[in-house]
Design an enzyme around this catalytic site. Structure first.
Site, mmCIF file in Angstrom:
data_model
loop_
_atom_site.group_PDB
_atom_site.id
_atom_site.type_symbol
_atom_site.label_atom_id
_atom_site.label_comp_id
_atom_site.label_asym_id
_atom_site.label_seq_id
_atom_site.Cartn_x
_atom_site.Cartn_y
_atom_site.Cartn_z
ATOM 1 N N THR A 63 0.865 -1.176 0.000
ATOM 2 C CA THR A 63 0.000 0.000 0.000
ATOM 3 C C THR A 63 0.902 1.226 0.000
ATOM 4 O O THR A 63 1.777 1.368 0.861
ATOM 5 C CB THR A 63 -0.914 0.023 1.234
ATOM 6 N N THR A 64 0.694 2.100 -0.982
ATOM 7 C CA THR A 64 1.481 3.328 -1.086
ATOM 8 C C THR A 64 0.603 4.497 -0.673
ATOM 9 O O THR A 64 -0.550 4.596 -1.100
ATOM 10 C CB THR A 64 1.991 3.523 -2.524
ATOM 11 N N ASP B 53 -6.537 1.690 -9.750
ATOM 12 C CA ASP B 53 -5.158 2.178 -9.813
ATOM 13 C C ASP B 53 -4.777 2.538 -11.240
ATOM 14 O O ASP B 53 -4.090 3.548 -11.479
ATOM 15 C CB ASP B 53 -4.193 1.141 -9.239
ATOM 16 N N ASP C 211 2.858 -0.142 -15.545
ATOM 17 C CA ASP C 211 2.936 -0.126 -14.086
ATOM 18 C C ASP C 211 3.553 -1.436 -13.609
ATOM 19 O O ASP C 211 2.972 -2.512 -13.746
ATOM 20 C CB ASP C 211 1.535 0.056 -13.492
#
Length: 258
Positions: free
Chosen positions: A8-9, A105, A125
C-alpha cells in the site's frame, strides 16, 4: 492511498505538491486501529502531525481490506474517503467491455499521465502484475494488457527450481551471466525490458500511431533504463492521479454522501 496486492502506497499532498510518501505491506488481517496507529505514526514521524487532512482518495484492488481502511480514515483522520470506482468523476471515457472491471489504480495512472504528459499515452505499471494501460488522444481508456509481475516471476523461479537462490532485483554487469545469480538477474531485468518493448510495439502497431510511454510502480527504475520504448519514469503517478481525482470530485453531492 493506493492499495495493491503486495504493498500500500500513501502520499500526503498540499494542493498538488507531494509533501511525504510511504510504502507499507498490504495486510489482510490488519484492524482499523492497527492501521490508524501506523498511518498517524508515519505522519508524526515525518514531523507533519500538525497538518489537517481535508480529504482522502483511495484506489484499491483488495476489496477485503476496505472496511478496515474506511473505518481508519473516519476514526483517525476524520474523513470519509473517496474510493475510486463507478460514479466517480475522472475525465476519462472508459471503453472496457465492462467499465466496472477497469482497475482503480490504472484509472488513477491514466488521469495523472494525461495531466503530466498528455495523450495519447501508454502507462506501464510495474506492480504485483505488470499492467499496460492505453489512453488515446481523445482521453478514451481503451484497455490494455495484464502480465505477471517481476516479483511474481522471480518467486516462481525460487519455488519451482530448488537449486536457484533468492536474489536482489538489480541490473547485472552484463547480459550474459557468469554465475547463477547474475544469470537470473539478467533474465528478470532484460527479460521484462524486452517484454515491455514487445508489447508496446504491438500496441502501437494495432492503434496505428505513436504513443508516449510512461512507467511507474516499485520496479520501474530497475527495468526502465533497459527499455527502448519507455520515455518517462514517474514513481508517484498513481498517487498524483488520486489527488487529481479527489480535486475533480471535491464538494460533489455523491461524494458528500460517502
Amino acid at each position: 492511498m493506493d492499495i495493491g496486492n503486495s504493498n500500500t502506497t500513501m502520499g500526503l499532498f498540499g494542493d498538488r505538491n507531494l509533501l511525504g510518501h510511504w510504502r507499507i505491506s498490504t495486510n489482510l488481517e490488519q484492524t482499523a486501529d492497527e492501521l490508524g496507529f501506523l498511518v498517524t505514526g508515519l505522519i508524526k514521524n515525518a514531523k507533519m502531525d500538525n497538518v489537517r487532512v481535508d480529504g482522502i482518495s483511495i484506489s484499491s484492488v483488495v476489496p477485503s481490506v476496505m472496511y478496515a481502511v474506511e473505518e481508519m480514515a473516519q476514526t483517525y483522520l476524520g474523513q470519509s474517503p473517496l474510493v475510486v470506482g463507478p460514479g466517480i468523476r475522472t475525465g476519462l471515457v472508459i471503453k472496457y467491455d465492462n467499465p466496472k472491471e477497469a482497475g482503480s489504480d490504472r484509472i488513477a495512472n491514466a488521469v495523472a499521465a494525461i495531466e503530466s504528459y498528455g495523450a495519447p499515452v501508454i502507462i506501464v505499471d510495474f506492480g504485483t502484475a505488470t499492467t499496460f494501460t492505453v489512453v488515446d488522444e481523445h482521453r478514451q481508456y481503451l484497455g490494455g494488457v495484464i502480465a505477471p509481475g517481476v516479483k511474481i516471476s522471480a518467486e516462481a523461479l525460487f519455488r519451482r527450481a530448488s537449486k536457484l537462490p533468492h536474489i536482489d532485483l538489480v541490473r547485472p554487469a552484463s547480459v550474459i551471466g557468469r554465475n547463477t545469480v547474475s544469470s537470473m538477474q539478467s533474465g528478470l531485468v532484460y527479460g521484462f525490458a524486452g517484454q515491455v518493448d514487445g508489447i508496446v510495439r504491438r500496441i502501437i502497431a494495432e492503434v496505428g500511431s505513436p504513443y508516449r510511454v510512461v512507467a511507474t510502480g516499485g520496479l520501474a527504475r530497475v527495468v526502465s533504463p533497459h527499455s527502448e520504448t519507455i520515455v518517462d519514469v514517474d514513481p508517484f503517478l498513481t498517487l498524483k492521479g488520486l489527488q487529481l481525482i479527489w480535486e475533480r470530485n471535491r464538494g460533489r453531492h455523491e461524494y458528500n454522501k460517502m
